[in-house]
Design an enzyme around this catalytic site. Sequence first.
Site, PDB file in Angstrom:
ATOM      1  N   GLU A 429      25.597  24.002  -1.177  1.00 54.02           N
ATOM      2  CA  GLU A 429      25.657  22.778  -0.393  1.00 54.02           C
ATOM      3  C   GLU A 429      24.753  21.720  -1.010  1.00 54.02           C
ATOM      4  O   GLU A 429      23.557  21.922  -1.137  1.00 54.02           O
ATOM      5  CB  GLU A 429      25.202  23.083   1.041  1.00 54.02           C
ATOM      6  CG  GLU A 429      24.960  21.859   1.890  1.00 54.02           C
ATOM      7  CD  GLU A 429      24.369  22.206   3.277  1.00 54.02           C
ATOM      8  OE1 GLU A 429      24.137  23.398   3.550  1.00 54.02           O
ATOM      9  OE2 GLU A 429      24.146  21.269   4.048  1.00 54.02           O
ATOM     10  N   ASP A 502      22.304  25.499   3.679  1.00 54.43           N
ATOM     11  CA  ASP A 502      21.018  25.412   4.369  1.00 54.43           C
ATOM     12  C   ASP A 502      21.046  26.206   5.670  1.00 54.43           C
ATOM     13  O   ASP A 502      22.104  26.391   6.267  1.00 54.43           O
ATOM     14  CB  ASP A 502      20.710  23.947   4.719  1.00 54.43           C
ATOM     15  CG  ASP A 502      20.374  23.136   3.475  1.00 54.43           C
ATOM     16  OD1 ASP A 502      20.044  23.747   2.446  1.00 54.43           O
ATOM     17  OD2 ASP A 502      20.453  21.887   3.553  1.00 54.43           O
ATOM     18  N   ASP A 504      20.529  25.393   8.589  1.00 54.21           N
ATOM     19  CA  ASP A 504      20.524  24.500   9.752  1.00 54.21           C
ATOM     20  C   ASP A 504      21.960  24.319  10.258  1.00 54.21           C
ATOM     21  O   ASP A 504      22.880  24.961   9.768  1.00 54.21           O
ATOM     22  CB  ASP A 504      19.879  23.151   9.385  1.00 54.21           C
ATOM     23  CG  ASP A 504      20.636  22.451   8.258  1.00 54.21           C
ATOM     24  OD1 ASP A 504      21.745  22.912   7.884  1.00 54.21           O
ATOM     25  OD2 ASP A 504      20.119  21.451   7.740  1.00 54.21           O
ATOM     26  N   ASP A 506      24.098  21.815  10.057  1.00 53.29           N
ATOM     27  CA  ASP A 506      25.057  21.336   9.051  1.00 53.29           C
ATOM     28  C   ASP A 506      25.457  22.450   8.086  1.00 53.29           C
ATOM     29  O   ASP A 506      26.612  22.600   7.728  1.00 53.29           O
ATOM     30  CB  ASP A 506      24.438  20.194   8.230  1.00 53.29           C
ATOM     31  CG  ASP A 506      24.700  18.850   8.899  1.00 53.29           C
ATOM     32  OD1 ASP A 506      25.476  18.835   9.878  1.00 53.29           O
ATOM     33  OD2 ASP A 506      24.116  17.852   8.439  1.00 53.29           O
TER      34      ASP A 506
END
Length: 649
Positions: A429, A502, A504, A506
């Site tokens: 990403e 990541d 998180d 997103d």
Amino acid sequence: MASEKVQKEYSAKNINVLKGLEAVRKRPAMYIGDVGPRGLHHLVNEVVDNSIDEALAGYNDKIIVTINKDGSVTVEDFGRGIPVDIHPIEKVSALQVVMTVLHAGGKFDKNSYKVSGGLHGVGVSVVNALSEWMKVEVKRDGKKYQQEYRRGIPVTEVEEVGKVKKDETGTKITFMPDGEIFTTTKFKFETLAERMRELAYLNKTVTIIIKDEIEGDEETYHFKGGIIEFVKYLNESRETYHKVIYIEGEKDDTPVEVAFQYSSAYSENVFSYVNNINTHEGGTHLSGFRTALTRTLNSYAAKNNLIKDSKKITLTGDDFREGLTAVISVKVFEPQFEGQTKTKLGNSEVKSIVESIVGEKLGEYLEENPGVGKKIIEKCTRAAEARLAARKARDLVRRKNALDTLHLPGKLADCSISDPEHTEIYIVEGDSAGGSAKQGRDRRFQAILPLKGKILNVEKAKFNKILENNEIKAIISAIGAGIGNDFDAEKARYGKVIIMTDADVDGSHIRTLLLTFFYRYMKSLITTGRIYIAQPPLYKIKKGKTIFYAFDDDERTSVINQLKKDKGLQIAEDGTPKGVNIQRYKGLGEMNPEQLWETTMNPETRTVLQVNLESAAAADKIFETLMGDDVEPRRNFIQKHAKYANIDV
Ligand code: 0RA
């Protein structure tokens, strides 16, 4: 003399029992698949399957599954209760035989749809063998009995422990999975609940209650409408064209149930089951359904002149599957399971049974509901038009590749080895993490493909649009094994495809999008175990010159505790540890190349999660709910699952 003989038989039997238990404990994976979270949760399913059998036999309508405070699990049902009388051959209580003898199964009658393939139906004795302790309580004939075991071996007799009302019957099994066997013994409510909900859809007469005494969660599943409600649930975030069509019938002792509905989605969503087991790879029941669907709808369209001559279109099987959501459930006495994951039904007789039941009843339904028939044919005609357009687009892509075979994406940092046995590609990403990964990797066998932002939502795009998307094009050409029906996992340029995003919201979103794409268009990468998810750490904990990494909050706590013990680490009054530096990584980009290599990419030290079909299918469903047209289910989902927002695969 007679008693001496019995005694001898007894010990011979006992030795066999011990040998059986030993075999299970020595090779647990042979019985339950693996000793990770998946095998662990399978233990509960195995016990619940017995209670479901009692329900199918008409004796049980409620099952209560509880994750207890101590981490053990209890499965209680209100069926006949396992018989406790002396077993004629084994000369001990039937209850003890069911609980300790391999493949005793428990069913002495032949009137059940046994499961002979896959990992189901190995029996509760396998669960017992893999449990540190187990306890069973049976209510039968006005009495309550119990017996206890350690690692599968009885440590008490079958004891009568009380009286109950004559009509109060049932079985209650509590077990603590063995930490010597499993890599984790922590049950997840969500994982268990997902299967209990599925079982409740498939067996509409039962109510399944699942409780978590640790987290305080509880759900009750009971679906009067059975698989009709299952289809409604699957389509809850889609725009649908008609009410769910339901077909039911039985032939040669093979009951068949089908529910389906068309929506404006582009993909096909078919879930097929044999004896409550999800047949991920389909099989004869599914092909019977598909053949009947194509033939019946085609002849209905022809008979009623529903396709304009001017269009000169012939509808194919694919056209009748676009936007189709269906659940097929059959019960088969002796199912043969085939395929890579043993989830493909092989019994050839089942094809014609399903085909004739669906063909006949769907024909009748369409005659009685012409409005629905017309809508379905219109929808499938649009699918055919799109298919023809997509073929043109695909031919263009193909021709370009044929001229230019070395057309690898510009952003790809390829590896130098070309043997897929030894290579892997990281799909990363963002460009900045991509940069760190490129510098940190071992360039001999690790390739890096950075993605910019989010990839296309493949659920909502037509095939030709998917082929035009730059990020997807890059993935397709880097992997180099085609797409969709043309995809061939054996041609993949890498042995492992590792998704690195990541930790998180997103990141989990992008991971879900990628999984959905692989699930829809490169499924055999998943079934052959080639897709993985990287596990970057969440915390860096620095004490002096020593660095520790923690992958979640629990691990962070245990690192701190360890430092307290070993290094006399001081804790301030407000609870923060003194003299250590704790950094919470917000993204992969915050790690330098060496750190990324050490924690996430070095095969010697990293952890990667292998993706299986269940988890990919779950991502697909979660994804629909999160990204579908309707706001309402999405809001409900997020409220209900707030703490699971980071989709855990
Ligand atoms: C053997 C025979 C019968 C029922 C069962 C086993 C049985 C097993 C389990 C496991 C969990 N719950 C269960 N409930 C029943 C038939 C008993 C009869 O004929 O009365």
